[in-house]
Write a protein that holds these residues in place. Structure first.
Motif, short mmCIF file in Angstrom:
data_model
loop_
_atom_site.label_atom_id
_atom_site.label_comp_id
_atom_site.label_asym_id
_atom_site.label_seq_id
_atom_site.Cartn_x
_atom_site.Cartn_y
_atom_site.Cartn_z
N ILE A 12 0.86 -1.18 0.00
CA ILE A 12 0.00 0.00 0.00
C ILE A 12 0.90 1.24 0.00
O ILE A 12 1.79 1.38 0.83
N ASN A 13 0.64 2.15 -0.94
CA ASN A 13 1.44 3.38 -1.04
C ASN A 13 0.81 4.54 -0.29
O ASN A 13 1.51 5.44 0.18
N LEU A 14 -0.53 4.53 -0.21
CA LEU A 14 -1.24 5.63 0.45
C LEU A 14 -2.35 5.06 1.33
O LEU A 14 -3.21 4.32 0.85
N PHE A 15 -2.32 5.42 2.60
CA PHE A 15 -3.40 5.08 3.53
C PHE A 15 -4.20 6.34 3.83
O PHE A 15 -3.62 7.40 4.12
N LEU A 16 -5.53 6.25 3.79
CA LEU A 16 -6.39 7.33 4.26
C LEU A 16 -6.84 6.93 5.66
O LEU A 16 -7.47 5.88 5.84
N VAL A 17 -6.50 7.76 6.64
CA VAL A 17 -6.70 7.38 8.04
C VAL A 17 -7.70 8.33 8.71
O VAL A 17 -7.42 9.51 8.90
N PRO A 18 -8.90 7.84 9.06
CA PRO A 18 -9.87 8.68 9.77
C PRO A 18 -9.36 9.03 11.17
O PRO A 18 -8.75 8.18 11.84
N THR A 19 -9.62 10.25 11.59
CA THR A 19 -9.24 10.69 12.93
C THR A 19 -10.49 11.15 13.69
O THR A 19 -11.51 11.47 13.07
N PRO A 20 -10.45 11.18 15.03
CA PRO A 20 -11.65 11.50 15.81
C PRO A 20 -12.29 12.84 15.43
O PRO A 20 -11.58 13.80 15.11
N ILE A 21 -13.63 12.88 15.45
CA ILE A 21 -14.34 14.12 15.18
C ILE A 21 -14.57 14.91 16.48
O ILE A 21 -15.10 16.01 16.45
N GLY A 22 -14.17 14.35 17.59
CA GLY A 22 -14.33 15.03 18.87
C GLY A 22 -13.67 14.25 19.98
O GLY A 22 -12.64 14.65 20.52
N ASN A 23 -14.25 13.11 20.27
CA ASN A 23 -13.73 12.27 21.35
C ASN A 23 -12.47 11.53 20.89
O ASN A 23 -12.52 10.70 19.98
N LEU A 24 -11.34 11.82 21.54
CA LEU A 24 -10.06 11.25 21.10
C LEU A 24 -10.00 9.73 21.25
O LEU A 24 -9.16 9.07 20.64
N LYS A 25 -10.90 9.16 22.05
CA LYS A 25 -10.92 7.70 22.22
C LYS A 25 -11.44 6.98 20.97
O LYS A 25 -11.37 5.76 20.89
N ASP A 26 -11.97 7.74 20.02
CA ASP A 26 -12.54 7.12 18.83
C ASP A 26 -11.49 6.76 17.77
O ASP A 26 -11.85 6.24 16.71
N ILE A 27 -10.23 7.00 18.04
CA ILE A 27 -9.18 6.55 17.12
C ILE A 27 -9.11 5.02 17.20
O ILE A 27 -9.28 4.44 18.27
N THR A 28 -8.88 4.36 16.07
CA THR A 28 -8.83 2.90 16.10
C THR A 28 -7.39 2.42 16.33
O THR A 28 -6.43 3.14 16.05
N ARG B 157 -25.04 18.55 16.43
CA ARG B 157 -23.83 19.37 16.56
C ARG B 157 -22.95 18.83 17.68
O ARG B 157 -23.43 18.17 18.60
N GLU B 158 -21.67 19.09 17.54
CA GLU B 158 -20.67 18.66 18.52
C GLU B 158 -20.75 17.15 18.76
O GLU B 158 -20.68 16.69 19.91
N LEU B 159 -20.93 16.39 17.70
CA LEU B 159 -21.03 14.92 17.82
C LEU B 159 -19.80 14.34 18.51
O LEU B 159 -18.67 14.73 18.21
N THR B 160 -20.03 13.43 19.43
CA THR B 160 -19.04 12.71 20.25
C THR B 160 -18.39 13.58 21.32
O THR B 160 -17.58 13.09 22.11
N LYS B 161 -18.73 14.87 21.35
CA LYS B 161 -18.12 15.77 22.34
C LYS B 161 -19.02 15.87 23.57
O LYS B 161 -20.15 15.37 23.61
N LEU B 162 -18.53 16.58 24.57
CA LEU B 162 -19.22 16.70 25.85
C LEU B 162 -20.61 17.30 25.71
O LEU B 162 -21.56 16.88 26.37
N HIS B 163 -20.76 18.29 24.83
CA HIS B 163 -22.04 18.99 24.69
C HIS B 163 -22.77 18.59 23.41
O HIS B 163 -23.41 19.42 22.77
N GLU B 164 -22.68 17.31 23.05
CA GLU B 164 -23.39 16.83 21.85
C GLU B 164 -24.88 17.11 21.97
O GLU B 164 -25.49 16.94 23.04
#
Length: 230
Positions: free
Chosen positions: A6-22, A189-196
């Protein structure tokens, strides 16, 4: 069939809550030769939190056309790149499509990891039908905005939009005129965050609600499609 590297990986990162990284995302980021980031400051903070120290290079909407061929050449020479955006999955309303297209055209391999994206949680949270839906991303700011909305008047599938806080009221009002004020919708709004918050109701009710409630953060607007029986 021979497996290609694989030459290029597209890696999703958390949209709010940092625990959502795989776990796999962390593994790929740690092993990539170079990490391409939409904003190196934003991504730098995330990588520091994850204790990942890899070369970081800027890749965003303003420089992608200039840098894409150079990046492809480096991949041909054997370097492995990971592309991340500020939040969520790269290439979804973020830079990435152009790079993926050119890497594939060069006969190289691309892999997108599964992971965080705002549109799917918003769609499911809305309570609107999700067996069929259409993702519209951001509406045009000015030119072509009304045309795009008018083209959706007969759409029977649930529609998902990305929107900014300062344009949401305008969008709700324009959709209310085009679709009718009684059309069901949900503002997430603010999905996965404290004030979702997921505000559900008719377009008219949402307009009334946001006249007195402050709007902040990242927003996903989900709107019911036209009732085919109507």
């Amino acid at each position: 069939m021979t497996e290609h590297p694989i030459n290029l990986f597209l890696v999703p990162t958390p949209i709010g809550n940092l625990k959502d990284i795989t776990l796999r995302a962390i593994e790929v980021l740690k092993s990539a030769d170079v990490i391409l980031a939409e904003d190196t400051r934003t991504s730098g903070s995330l990588l520091k939190h994850l204790e990942i120290s890899r070369p970081l290079q800027s890749y965003h909407i303003f420089n992608e056309h200039k840098t894409v061929q150079r990046l492809v050449d480096r991949m041909k020479a054997g370097e492995v790149f990971a592309l991340i955006s500020d939040a969520g999955t790269p290439a979804i309303s973020d830079p990435g499509f152009l790079l993926v297209r050119e890497v594939l055209a060069a006969g190289l391999d691309v892999q997108c990891l599964p992971g965080p994206t705002a549109l799917i949680p918003a769609l499911i949270n809305s309570g609107l039908p999700n067996d069929r839906f259409v993702f519209e991303g951001f509406l045009p700011h000015k030119k072509g905005r009304k045309t795009r909305i008018d083209n959706l008047v007969e759409e029977v599938r649930t529609m998902v939009f990305y929107e900014s806080p300062h344009r949401l009221m305008k969008t709700l009002e324009q959709l209310s005129v085009a679709f009718g004020p009684e059309r069901q919708a949900c503002v997430s709004r603010e999905l996965t965050k404290l004030h979702e918050e997921n505000a559900r109701g008719t377009l008219a009710e949402l307009i009334e609600y946001y006249q007195t409630n402050p709007l902040k953060g990242e927003i996903v607007l989900t709107v019911a499609g036209k009732n085919p029986k109507a």
